[in-house]
Design a protein around this motif. Structure first.
Motif, PDB file in Angstrom:
ATOM      1  N   GLY A   1       0.819  -1.214   0.000  1.00 61.27           N
ATOM      2  CA  GLY A   1       0.000   0.000   0.000  1.00 61.27           C
ATOM      3  C   GLY A   1       0.848   1.256   0.000  1.00 61.27           C
ATOM      4  O   GLY A   1       0.592   2.202  -0.748  1.00 61.27           O
ATOM      5  N   VAL A   2       1.887   1.282   0.864  1.00 59.32           N
ATOM      6  CA  VAL A   2       2.798   2.430   0.899  1.00 59.32           C
ATOM      7  C   VAL A   2       3.556   2.568  -0.415  1.00 59.32           C
ATOM      8  O   VAL A   2       3.739   3.674  -0.947  1.00 59.32           O
ATOM      9  CB  VAL A   2       3.768   2.301   2.087  1.00 59.32           C
ATOM     10  N   LEU A   3       3.994   1.432  -0.980  1.00 52.20           N
ATOM     11  CA  LEU A   3       4.737   1.469  -2.233  1.00 52.20           C
ATOM     12  C   LEU A   3       3.886   2.030  -3.373  1.00 52.20           C
ATOM     13  O   LEU A   3       4.318   2.940  -4.105  1.00 52.20           O
ATOM     14  CB  LEU A   3       5.226   0.064  -2.580  1.00 52.20           C
ATOM     15  N   MET A   4       2.669   1.511  -3.521  1.00 53.21           N
ATOM     16  CA  MET A   4       1.810   1.988  -4.607  1.00 53.21           C
ATOM     17  C   MET A   4       1.370   3.421  -4.377  1.00 53.21           C
ATOM     18  O   MET A   4       1.225   4.201  -5.329  1.00 53.21           O
ATOM     19  CB  MET A   4       0.585   1.071  -4.731  1.00 53.21           C
ATOM     20  N   THR A   5       1.162   3.806  -3.103  1.00 52.74           N
ATOM     21  CA  THR A   5       0.794   5.197  -2.822  1.00 52.74           C
ATOM     22  C   THR A   5       1.939   6.132  -3.170  1.00 52.74           C
ATOM     23  O   THR A   5       1.721   7.224  -3.714  1.00 52.74           O
ATOM     24  CB  THR A   5       0.418   5.352  -1.342  1.00 52.74           C
ATOM     25  N   THR A   6       3.177   5.717  -2.880  1.00 53.76           N
ATOM     26  CA  THR A   6       4.330   6.544  -3.238  1.00 53.76           C
ATOM     27  C   THR A   6       4.446   6.719  -4.747  1.00 53.76           C
ATOM     28  O   THR A   6       4.686   7.823  -5.248  1.00 53.76           O
ATOM     29  CB  THR A   6       5.617   5.920  -2.675  1.00 53.76           C
ATOM     30  N   ILE A   7       4.263   5.619  -5.475  1.00 58.79           N
ATOM     31  CA  ILE A   7       4.300   5.714  -6.936  1.00 58.79           C
ATOM     32  C   ILE A   7       3.185   6.622  -7.446  1.00 58.79           C
ATOM     33  O   ILE A   7       3.389   7.442  -8.357  1.00 58.79           O
ATOM     34  CB  ILE A   7       4.197   4.310  -7.551  1.00 58.79           C
ATOM     35  N   SER A   8       1.995   6.497  -6.851  1.00 60.03           N
ATOM     36  CA  SER A   8       0.878   7.362  -7.264  1.00 60.03           C
ATOM     37  C   SER A   8       1.157   8.821  -6.941  1.00 60.03           C
ATOM     38  O   SER A   8       0.802   9.718  -7.701  1.00 60.03           O
ATOM     39  CB  SER A   8      -0.408   6.908  -6.563  1.00 60.03           C
TER      40      SER A   8
END
Length: 439
Positions: free
Chosen positions: A170-177
């Motif tokens: 979740g943190v990884l995809m939020t950072t990419i977003s």
């Protein structure tokens, strides 16, 4: 249903609101999944595994129920203990603990201890202080018994893996977003900065980029900026051309009147001088703020020089409040013209003037006050319009001017992204004119 109260707690910037829209669903989804997993999966599985251990301990106890000594009981239990991978030993009454022990972050340990106390009769305490070993203390007729077995038989191994994996991705995809959203919002920020700079009289480089809608808005802004600049240029050229063209016939009139008798030509010369003043005012109004580019200056130094020049010219002008820290982007010549126009109006319709300057982190305020008759509140908007003369509020013996003084000041203030505000001076009793420019 009105959600107006929610606006006070919402971010004001586009980036903040987009970040909230992006993060809030992810956080809510993770909380819902975590709660559902802990309550419906982890608790149920832990309880079922613990009940299995409870039944095994009860079965072993039933096989050794007829034993009369501790050794007989251990001998009866030994075949079953090896098959179930358990160890049993008797303790002294003082060695048996009287309370449960577990690590503070062991969530499944709470379910285990509750299940043992409610389902296994005679349970004294449950020790889960070790991540590899579980110890259950049971009261029996022959004394306290300690039953030891593998901790992993009570709850799933590494129950936090799902939550950790979910949070990590979740943190990884939020950072990419976030990075992608920042790249998408950058063209909008550039467009907002270019529009704000143009509103304050500065022309910063800008080219459309980003999504199709942002490119369309950027192209529309460039077209609008080009039209406004073209209109300003045409206005300046027209007024300058007319004013220059009229200077030649005025010069011929002066030469012709100079050959007449002074008594006959006096009134006509006054008319010609008045026309000359009109032309000078037209030229000043047509120049506006186009003769210089903004530059970083100290407004306090500029105001001090203007006041000193006014004093040398014989005007009763004083310097009032002066609170300035730092510099601001201004057109020095245009701002000097605006302040000098206000000083000229102040000493024309009053006897003295006072100039003050205050700069805060958000705005710059230049104030000129006089002790004249002032301008009524209902006529202040009319006074700023070009070619407007407020004869009832002014002293006609001092000359009413052309009617462009305050219009020039308002035009210069707008070119700097500010405004001209008129009011009444509390100290001097006359007009109070403020040039307010945002930083």
């Amino acid at each position: 249903m009105s959600f107006g109260w929610l606006k006070h707690y919402m971010p004001r910037s586009l980036y903040g609101r987009a970040a909230l829209i992006l993060v809030l669903p992810v956080v809510v989804l993770q909380l819902v999944v975590s709660v559902a997993f802990i309550q419906r999966n982890l608790e149920d599985v832990t309880k079922q595994m613990t009940l299995t251990i409870v039944r095994e301990i009860e079965m072993i106890g039933d096989q050794a129920a007829r034993a009369e000594t501790q050794n007989e009981m251990l001998s009866a239990m030994r075949p079953f203990l090896a098959a179930l991978h358990m160890q049993v030993r008797f303790l002294n009454d003082e060695a048996a603990p009287d309370r449960d022990t577990r690590r503070w972050y062991d969530y499944t340990g709470r379910i285990v201890t509750q299940t043992f106390h409610t389902r296994l009769e005679g349970t004294l305490a449950v020790a889960l202080s070790n991540s590899r070993l579980a110890q259950v203390y049971i009261d029996s007729d022959l004394g306290p018994v300690e039953v030891s077995f593998d901790r992993r038989r009570l709850s799933p191994a590494a129950p936090h893996q799902l939550i950790v994996t979910m949070v990590f991705f979740g943190v990884l995809m939020t950072t990419i977003s976030f990075l992608y959203m920042r790249n998408q919002l950058r063209p909008i920020t550039r467009l907002a900065n270019a529009a704000q700079a143009f509103g304050r009289g500065r022309n910063v480089p800008y080219w459309p980029s980003g999504a199709i809608e942002v490119r369309a808005a950027g192209s529309a802004f460039l077209d609008m900026r080009a039209r406004i600049e073209r209109q300003i240029e045409q206005r300046t050229m027209m007024l300058s051309g007319v004013s220059h063209d009229l200077r030649t016939p005025l010069t011929r009139l002066k030469l012709g009147l100079s050959m007449l008798d002074e008594d006959d030509a006096e009134l006509l010369l006054k008319d010609v001088d008045e026309m000359q003043q009109l032309l000078d005012a037209f030229l000043e109004f047509s120049r506006g703020t186009t003769e210089a580019t903004p530059e970083l200056i100290d407004p306090s130094d500029l105001i001090r020089r203007i006041v000193e020049d006014a004093k040398r010219a014989g005007r009763d002008v004083s310097l009032g409040e002066c609170q300035v820290e730092g510099e601001i982007l201004l057109r020095p010549l245009a701002m000097r013209r605006a302040v000098e126009n206000l000083i000229g109006n102040a000493v024309r319709y009053g006897t003295r003037a006072r100039v003050s300057v205050v700069m805060t982190p958000k705005s710059l305020r230049l104030r000129v006050e006089d002790d004249g008759p002032g301008i009524p509140v209902e006529m202040q908007d009319e006074a700023i319009k070009p070619f407007s003369r407020l004869d009832p509020a002014r002293n006609q013996n001092q000359g009413s001017g052309v009617g462009l003084g305050l219009a020039i000041v308002a035009d210069i203030a707008r070119a700097h992204g500010g405004t001209l505000r008129l009011g009444q001076s509390e100290d001097l009793g006359g007009l109070c004119a403020d040039i307010v420019i945002g930083r």
